[in-house]
Scaffold this motif. Structure first.
Motif, PDB file in Angstrom:
ATOM      1  N   VAL A   1      -5.111  -5.448   8.882  1.00  0.00           N
ATOM      2  CA  VAL A   1      -4.309  -4.217   8.879  1.00  0.00           C
ATOM      3  C   VAL A   1      -4.862  -3.244   9.918  1.00  0.00           C
ATOM      4  CG1 VAL A   1      -3.594  -2.212   7.530  1.00  0.00           C
ATOM      5  CG2 VAL A   1      -3.652  -4.477   6.469  1.00  0.00           C
ATOM      6  N   LYS A   2      -3.969  -2.719  10.750  1.00  0.00           N
ATOM      7  CA  LYS A   2      -4.383  -1.784  11.796  1.00  0.00           C
ATOM      8  C   LYS A   2      -4.140  -0.342  11.342  1.00  0.00           C
ATOM      9  CE  LYS A   2      -3.783  -4.803  15.825  1.00  0.00           C
ATOM     10  NZ  LYS A   2      -3.724  -6.060  15.041  1.00  0.00           N
ATOM     11  N   VAL A   3      -5.148   0.491  11.540  1.00  0.00           N
ATOM     12  CA  VAL A   3      -5.062   1.913  11.174  1.00  0.00           C
ATOM     13  C   VAL A   3      -5.351   2.752  12.404  1.00  0.00           C
ATOM     14  CG1 VAL A   3      -5.960   3.749   9.690  1.00  0.00           C
ATOM     15  CG2 VAL A   3      -5.838   1.396   8.832  1.00  0.00           C
ATOM     16  N   ASP A   4      -4.476   3.715  12.688  1.00  0.00           N
ATOM     17  CA  ASP A   4      -4.664   4.621  13.814  1.00  0.00           C
ATOM     18  C   ASP A   4      -4.482   6.047  13.325  1.00  0.00           C
ATOM     19  OD1 ASP A   4      -4.916   5.766  16.320  1.00  0.00           O
ATOM     20  OD2 ASP A   4      -2.858   5.338  16.922  1.00  0.00           O
ATOM     21  N   ARG A   5      -5.544   6.824  13.368  1.00  0.00           N
ATOM     22  CA  ARG A   5      -5.521   8.224  12.923  1.00  0.00           C
ATOM     23  C   ARG A   5      -4.932   8.364  11.516  1.00  0.00           C
ATOM     24  NH1 ARG A   5      -2.853  10.677  18.307  1.00  0.00           N
ATOM     25  NH2 ARG A   5      -1.782   8.666  18.109  1.00  0.00           N
ATOM     26  N   ASN A   6      -5.445   7.531  10.623  1.00  0.00           N
ATOM     27  CA  ASN A   6      -5.066   7.544   9.203  1.00  0.00           C
ATOM     28  C   ASN A   6      -3.615   7.152   8.958  1.00  0.00           C
ATOM     29  OD1 ASN A   6      -7.547   9.493   9.307  1.00  0.00           O
ATOM     30  ND2 ASN A   6      -7.293   8.952   7.142  1.00  0.00           N
ATOM     31  N   VAL A   7      -3.014   6.438   9.886  1.00  0.00           N
ATOM     32  CA  VAL A   7      -1.668   5.892   9.705  1.00  0.00           C
ATOM     33  C   VAL A   7      -1.747   4.383   9.814  1.00  0.00           C
ATOM     34  CG1 VAL A   7       0.663   5.709  10.669  1.00  0.00           C
ATOM     35  CG2 VAL A   7      -0.458   7.940  10.545  1.00  0.00           C
ATOM     36  N   ILE A   8      -1.204   3.682   8.812  1.00  0.00           N
ATOM     37  CA  ILE A   8      -1.184   2.229   8.835  1.00  0.00           C
ATOM     38  C   ILE A   8      -0.013   1.750   9.677  1.00  0.00           C
ATOM     39  CG2 ILE A   8      -0.862   0.150   7.429  1.00  0.00           C
ATOM     40  CD1 ILE A   8      -2.308   1.568   5.160  1.00  0.00           C
TER      41      ILE A   8
ATOM     42  N   ASN B   1      -3.876   8.629   3.299  1.00  0.00           N
ATOM     43  CA  ASN B   1      -5.035   8.202   2.505  1.00  0.00           C
ATOM     44  C   ASN B   1      -5.343   6.731   2.797  1.00  0.00           C
ATOM     45  OD1 ASN B   1      -5.320  10.711   1.107  1.00  0.00           O
ATOM     46  ND2 ASN B   1      -3.596  10.137  -0.202  1.00  0.00           N
ATOM     47  N   THR B   2      -6.136   6.507   3.817  1.00  0.00           N
ATOM     48  CA  THR B   2      -6.460   5.137   4.229  1.00  0.00           C
ATOM     49  C   THR B   2      -7.917   4.768   3.971  1.00  0.00           C
ATOM     50  OG1 THR B   2      -6.920   5.917   6.486  1.00  0.00           O
ATOM     51  CG2 THR B   2      -4.688   5.118   6.027  1.00  0.00           C
TER      52      THR B   2
ATOM     53  N   ILE C   1       0.861  -1.185   0.000  1.00  0.00           N
ATOM     54  CA  ILE C   1       0.000   0.000   0.000  1.00  0.00           C
ATOM     55  C   ILE C   1       0.898   1.235   0.000  1.00  0.00           C
ATOM     56  CG2 ILE C   1      -1.786   1.274   1.244  1.00  0.00           C
ATOM     57  CD1 ILE C   1      -2.518  -1.434   2.593  1.00  0.00           C
ATOM     58  N   ALA C   2       0.739   2.074  -1.015  1.00  0.00           N
ATOM     59  CA  ALA C   2       1.543   3.292  -1.127  1.00  0.00           C
ATOM     60  C   ALA C   2       0.636   4.424  -1.607  1.00  0.00           C
ATOM     61  CB  ALA C   2       2.710   3.081  -2.083  1.00  0.00           C
ATOM     62  N   THR C   3      -0.427   4.665  -0.858  1.00  0.00           N
ATOM     63  CA  THR C   3      -1.458   5.615  -1.288  1.00  0.00           C
ATOM     64  C   THR C   3      -1.172   7.054  -0.866  1.00  0.00           C
ATOM     65  OG1 THR C   3      -2.698   4.913   0.676  1.00  0.00           O
ATOM     66  CG2 THR C   3      -3.328   3.941  -1.427  1.00  0.00           C
TER      67      THR C   3
ATOM     68  N   GLY D   1       5.765   4.754   2.791  1.00  0.00           N
ATOM     69  CA  GLY D   1       5.571   6.165   2.500  1.00  0.00           C
ATOM     70  C   GLY D   1       4.710   6.883   3.519  1.00  0.00           C
ATOM     71  N   ASP D   2       4.100   7.982   3.076  1.00  0.00           N
ATOM     72  CA  ASP D   2       3.338   8.833   3.990  1.00  0.00           C
ATOM     73  C   ASP D   2       2.219   8.095   4.701  1.00  0.00           C
ATOM     74  OD1 ASP D   2       4.988  10.802   3.070  1.00  0.00           O
ATOM     75  OD2 ASP D   2       3.434  12.011   2.122  1.00  0.00           O
ATOM     76  N   VAL D   3       1.579   7.135   4.021  1.00  0.00           N
ATOM     77  CA  VAL D   3       0.456   6.427   4.624  1.00  0.00           C
ATOM     78  C   VAL D   3       0.910   5.549   5.793  1.00  0.00           C
ATOM     79  CG1 VAL D   3       0.483   4.311   3.212  1.00  0.00           C
ATOM     80  CG2 VAL D   3      -1.705   5.245   4.018  1.00  0.00           C
ATOM     81  N   ALA D   4       2.217   5.268   5.857  1.00  0.00           N
ATOM     82  CA  ALA D   4       2.768   4.472   6.962  1.00  0.00           C
ATOM     83  C   ALA D   4       3.297   5.349   8.093  1.00  0.00           C
ATOM     84  CB  ALA D   4       3.882   3.561   6.446  1.00  0.00           C
ATOM     85  N   GLY D   5       3.081   6.652   8.005  1.00  0.00           N
ATOM     86  CA  GLY D   5       3.417   7.523   9.118  1.00  0.00           C
ATOM     87  C   GLY D   5       4.687   8.321   8.944  1.00  0.00           C
ATOM     88  N   PRO D   6       4.948   9.200   9.913  1.00  0.00           N
ATOM     89  CA  PRO D   6       6.095  10.111   9.827  1.00  0.00           C
ATOM     90  C   PRO D   6       7.423   9.393  10.008  1.00  0.00           C
ATOM     91  CG  PRO D   6       5.012  10.305  11.957  1.00  0.00           C
ATOM     92  CD  PRO D   6       4.164   9.387  11.139  1.00  0.00           C
TER      93      PRO D   6
END
Length: 350
Positions: free
Chosen positions: A170-177, A159-160, A25-27, A194-199
């Motif tokens: 898959v666990k998502v917390d505040r739009n971060v995978i 973008n989740t 996932i690289a959204t 990338g960005d969808v996986a957090g800072p």
């Protein structure tokens, strides 16, 4: 979108159901929106619209002073616009070292940019071709600014949505995978980069994550996960800002006894010759071991210099290694050497 952990459903021209052994996932992410500050593409812009303006505004307010906000503020100021930055935190570029951010703010203000810290946008009145911005400072005082455009730069959000992740583990917390150090999610065979996986939400972090993730999937031996502390951050404003590792404050908060070195651009011949004599290079060391904990810079071309300290941290270089390294003259890189020397009371060109 996912329809269970092992297949995806595609709509549109190539619609159908597809299966694979592994999925990445690289959204990416999009601009965060705050109530009342929603971008409309006309008088209130997000970062995408700010890159493709219909016309050059003569005045604007930038809300938020992270890397995106400061870069746009610097660009439009350089192009001749009257720019005001509004930041709710006590310093601009809040993730940066306080001293470096403070010097950057001083240089920007000296150059004519207006910066309001510990302030917020209390109200926006959108007109056909301008905006009336009500800014409130922490003491409750308010002022109105009428500007051509507002840029909302209050961060980004992953973008989740709409991916069917609820049909997987898959666990998502505040739009971060959530992922492990190799980008694997809680669902075997599904990865996120990338960005969808957090800072940190940076292009070079995403690119390297992709390499590590795919090499791990391919079974390449000796794959090393990314150490978040060794990812450099660069802000392409004027003056440039670059950093890697812990700030002085965060190093102390983490329990380190630190040695700090600083060297100003005014003491460097190349900087003076370039007409760029304002700036600072700052290094933070573990006083007990000599480990380089962080490096922070503000000034000309520092985004090109920071990689030297990134390599040093990656090699677990100590202060002694850096002090014995020969830096070429005349170059801006000599300031890196001097900042290390200064941390141990041995700077030469003050």
């Amino acid at each position: 979108k996912f329809d269970g952990p092992k297949k995806i459903v595609v709509e549109g021209k190539d619609k159908g159901t597809y299966t694979a052994k592994n999925y990445i996932i690289a959204t990416g992410a999009r601009a965060r929106s705050l109530p009342g500050l929603e971008a409309d593409g006309k008088v209130v812009w997000d970062y995408k619209k700010a890159m493709t303006p219909d016309k050059m505004p003569k005045s604007l307010v930038v809300v938020g002073s992270g890397a995106i906000g400061i870069e746009f503020a610097s660009f439009y100021h350089t192009m001749g616009a009257d720019v005001t930055v509004v930041e709710i935190m006590p310093q601009i570029m809040p993730v940066e070292d306080k001293e470096v951010a403070g010097l950057a703010q001083k240089m920007m203000t000296k150059d004519g940019m207006k910066i309001l810290t510990e302030a917020k946008v209390a109200n926006l009145k959108r007109n056909s071709d301008n905006v009336v911005v009500t800014v409130e400072t922490k003491d409750g005082k308010k002022q109105e600014l009428t500007v051509d455009r507002v840029i909302s730069a209050v961060g980004v959000i992953g973008n989740t949505e709409g991916l069917g992740l609820e049909t997987t583990k898959v666990k998502v917390d505040r739009n971060v995978i959530g992922t492990d150090e190799y980008s694997a999610t809680a669902e075997p065979g599904i990865y996120a980069i990338g960005d969808v996986a957090g800072p940190p939400m940076l292009a070079h972090k995403a690119e390297h994550e992709g390499v590590v993730c795919i090499e791990k999937i391919a079974g390449v031996k000796g794959v090393h996960p990314i150490d978040p502390r060794k990812i450099p951050g660069c802000t392409y404003c004027h003056p440039q800002v670059a950093s890697v590792g812990l700030t002085e404050a965060k190093a102390k908060d983490a329990g380190y006894e630190v040695k700090v070195g600083k060297f100003p651009f005014i003491g460097n011949g190349k900087a003076v010759a370039l007409g760029e004599a304002e700036g600072l290079v700052k290094t933070v060391f573990d006083a007990k071991t000599g480990e380089l904990l962080g490096a922070h810079m503000v000034g000309a071309e520092v985004t090109e210099l920071i990689q030297g300290f990134v390599v040093a941290m990656g090699l677990e270089t100590t202060e002694e290694d850096l002090m014995h390294t020969v830096f070429p003259h005349p170059t801006l890189s000599e300031m890196m050497h001097e900042s290390v020397l200064d941390a141990y009371g041995r700077a030469i060109h003050f």
